[in-house]
Design an enzyme around this catalytic site. Structure first.
Site, short mmCIF file in Angstrom:
data_model
loop_
_atom_site.label_atom_id
_atom_site.label_comp_id
_atom_site.label_asym_id
_atom_site.label_seq_id
_atom_site.Cartn_x
_atom_site.Cartn_y
_atom_site.Cartn_z
CD GLU A 126 59.08 60.22 3.96
OE1 GLU A 126 60.19 60.29 3.43
OE2 GLU A 126 58.16 61.03 3.72
CG ASN A 176 60.86 69.35 3.97
OD1 ASN A 176 61.82 69.92 3.49
ND2 ASN A 176 60.96 68.14 4.46
CG ASP A 177 59.37 66.57 7.15
OD1 ASP A 177 58.82 66.91 6.11
OD2 ASP A 177 59.96 65.49 7.29
CD GLN A 211 64.46 67.90 7.36
OE1 GLN A 211 64.91 67.35 6.38
NE2 GLN A 211 65.16 68.04 8.47
CD1 TRP A 228 63.48 68.93 0.86
CD2 TRP A 228 65.03 68.12 -0.53
NE1 TRP A 228 64.16 67.95 1.52
CE2 TRP A 228 65.12 67.43 0.69
CE3 TRP A 228 65.91 67.78 -1.56
CZ2 TRP A 228 66.05 66.43 0.92
CZ3 TRP A 228 66.84 66.78 -1.33
CH2 TRP A 228 66.90 66.11 -0.10
CB SER A 273 62.58 64.67 9.82
OG SER A 273 62.09 65.66 8.96
NE ARG A 291 62.94 59.39 4.92
CZ ARG A 291 62.98 58.52 3.91
NH1 ARG A 291 64.02 57.75 3.72
NH2 ARG A 291 61.95 58.41 3.09
CG ASP A 292 61.97 60.95 9.08
OD1 ASP A 292 62.98 61.61 8.78
OD2 ASP A 292 61.12 60.58 8.23
CD1 TRP A 331 62.70 73.04 1.69
CD2 TRP A 331 61.12 73.38 0.13
NE1 TRP A 331 61.95 71.89 1.59
CE2 TRP A 331 60.98 72.07 0.64
CE3 TRP A 331 60.24 73.81 -0.86
CZ2 TRP A 331 59.99 71.19 0.19
CZ3 TRP A 331 59.26 72.95 -1.31
CH2 TRP A 331 59.14 71.65 -0.80
C1 FRU Z 1 59.33 63.78 4.97
C2 FRU Z 1 60.80 63.61 4.66
C3 FRU Z 1 61.48 62.88 5.79
C4 FRU Z 1 62.90 63.32 5.65
C5 FRU Z 1 62.74 64.74 5.21
C6 FRU Z 1 63.80 65.25 4.28
O1 FRU Z 1 58.74 64.87 4.34
O2 FRU Z 1 60.96 62.94 3.44
O3 FRU Z 1 61.33 61.47 5.77
O4 FRU Z 1 63.61 63.19 6.83
O5 FRU Z 1 61.48 64.84 4.58
O6 FRU Z 1 63.70 66.61 4.08
#
Ligand code: FRU
Length: 496
Positions: free
Chosen positions: A224, A41-42, A58, A66, A102, A169-170, A39
């Site tokens: 985010e 993501n970001d 991610q 996830w 992230s 975060r991020d 998987w």
């Molecule tokens: C956004 C998010 C971020 C976080 C990450 C976790 O999609 O929720 O805020 O850092 O994904 O995977």
């Protein structure tokens, strides 16, 4: 840097080496980054280091869902052809045991510096659930990264009173003349999103500066994945709010990504917001991030999937892909997005129809397929509906429909093989533009890459990105008009 590779990271790296090759190339998008295995993501750490573009993401390599977050890694010389590199970060420290969330990256003193969110997630002896998000640094050579001894480098205690210690975060880092800055997502006392600005001289010690902007419960809850950059004569704060409510055709329910246009005073660090707009009007787009190339282009990449409508088929061995990297420009007071120009180097087999009359359903010789680019200029705007139906056979199709009276473009994937109750349609406002002779024209540039469509309307004024996972044999394309439209069509294939 072998000494710094933890057993957790080694395990992933070994597994990856095998699994990446187990996934047939035919099953992957041809020119979009997709999950190496498992998987993703970001997009994370989107940056230039030693003349190459690095993209992290991610990553949960152990399943297609996830899970504890790692940072996967790939590089490219031209934003189109990507090479997978070994997994860069695993959650192997007490301050990131719950995941390496992230973040971003920057080149400094010859090193590639990653700044990411560590998640502390544990039950204490008295049963208390201790959960914190903190910012951490890892430095490396473009392949291996060692985490700072002093991690975490920022904790939520530094934020204004009442800010969340759990939602913080991020971090997105950049350099100014007077030092490094970073923007991080947080929640303020009212429970909704805010973006915090921090400053550092050395990337290791950080001081809190100010709140750049706040949702005040107007644009969703947690904000985010911030990014903060100048574009033309504006300063753009880009954020991805959770839990938004739909507003007209501009925002949809749930997670959105938005541009906050404004002015920024670098001395006082005050950001004055002027207006807000969606980044993308499709069904699958989130958490975009940008970088600045050496030749001055601001390039954006987003996760081309949605949290609430994850439609990857169970039979797939991977889940998650990125958008095409897009160049941003400020034109007519809004942000235009165009696929990076490097994509044009891969065009082949041009097919062209000039001033073609479309009345009723029309299929055209040599216009079909699932990996291609279509450039349409539609004039003779006397119809009510014009449709482009693609990824089509007797069972499936996805379509774009332009309603001329309502000046609205719809993407519809109702018949794209989805058997769950997910949203299949989204509309955006779109007026025809004027060509160089002052004539009204609707321009659509459509990128298909097996399971995705990205529509760049009117030279990039608005974009729609969506997924549809139908069998690749469904590759027909039909143009349809309820009255008469005149169109110029160019089609390219891609050889990647
Ligand atoms: C956004 C998010 C971020 C976080 C990450 C976790 O999609 O929720 O805020 O850092 O994904 O995977």
């Amino acid at each position: 840097m072998e000494h710094s590779i933890s057993p957790q990271l080694l395990k992933v790296r070994r597994m990856e080496r095998k699994q990446i090759h187990d996934i047939p190339k035919e099953e992957r998008p041809a020119y979009h980054v997709s999950a190496p295995t498992g998987w993703i993501n970001d997009p994370n750490g989107f940056s230039i280091f030693q003349e190459q573009c690095h993209l992290f993401f991610q990553y949960h390599p152990f399943s297609k869902k996830w899970g504890p977050m790692h940072w996967g890694h790939c590089t490219s010389k031209d934003f189109i052809k990507w090479e997978y590199l070994p997994c860069a970060l695993a959650p192997d420290k007490s301050y990131d045991e719950g995941g390496c969330y992230s973040g971003s990256a920057i080149e400094a003193n010859g090193e590639h510096v990653l700044i990411y969110t560590g998640v502390i997630d544990r039950y204490l002896d008295d049963g208390f659930h201790y959960y914190r998000q903190v910012q951490c640094i890892a430095k490396g050579d473009g392949i291996d990264y060692r985490k700072n001894e002093q991690n975490p480098v920022i904790t939520g205690e530094s934020a204004p009173a009442g800010s969340s210690l759990e939602d913080f975060r991020d971090p997105k880092v950049w350099k100014e003349e007077d030092g490094y800055y970073l923007a991080a997502g947080s929640r303020s006392e009212d429970g909704s999103g805010q973006i915090l600005l921090y400053r550092s001289q050395n990337l290791d010690q950080w001081e809190y500066v100010t709140v750049l902007d706040q949702s005040r419960n107007q644009y969703g809850k947690m904000w985010e994945c911030p990014d903060f950059f100048p574009l033309g004569d504006k300063q753009i704060l880009m954020v991805s709010p959770q839990d938004m409510r739909a507003f007209g055709l501009e925002f949809h329910n749930g997670n959105n990504s938005i541009f906050l246009y404004g002015q920024y005073d670098k001395q006082s660090h005050q950001f004055q917001r002027e207006k807000v707009a969606s980044v993308d009007y499709g069904l699958d787009f989130y958490a975009p991030q940008t970088l600045l190339t050496k030749d001055g282009r601001r390039i954006l990449i987003g996760w081309m999937q949605s949290w609430d409508a994850n439609i990857t088929p169970v039979s797939f061995q991977w889940s998650g892909m990125m958008t095409i990297p897009r160049e941003l420009t400020l034109e007519h007071g809004r942000i235009y997005q165009r696929p990076v120009k490097e994509l044009e180097n891969y065009r082949t087999d041009m097919v062209r129809y000039d001033h073609l009359q479309i009345t009723g359903a029309t299929a055209l010789d040599n216009i079909q397929g699932r990996v291609l680019e279509l450039l349409l200029e539609i004039t003779g705007l006397e119809f009510e509906h014009f449709q482009i139906r693609f990824a089509r056979n007797h069972e499936y199709e996805t379509f774009l429909q332009y309603n001329r009276k309502k000046e609205c473009l719809t993407i519809d994937r109702t018949h794209s093989g989805i058997d769950r109750d997910v949203v299949c349609r989204r509309k955006m406002e779109l007026a025809p533009m004027e060509d160089e002779n002052g004539k009204k024209v609707l321009k659509l540039r459509i990128l298909l890459d097996k399971y995705s469509v990205e529509v760049f309307a009117n030279d990039g004024e608005k974009v729609m990105s969506s997924l549809f996972y139908t069998p690749l044999e469904a590759d027909g394309i039909v143009f349809d008009c309820d009255q008469t439209a005149w169109v110029n069509i160019i089609k390219y294939s891609f050889e990647i």
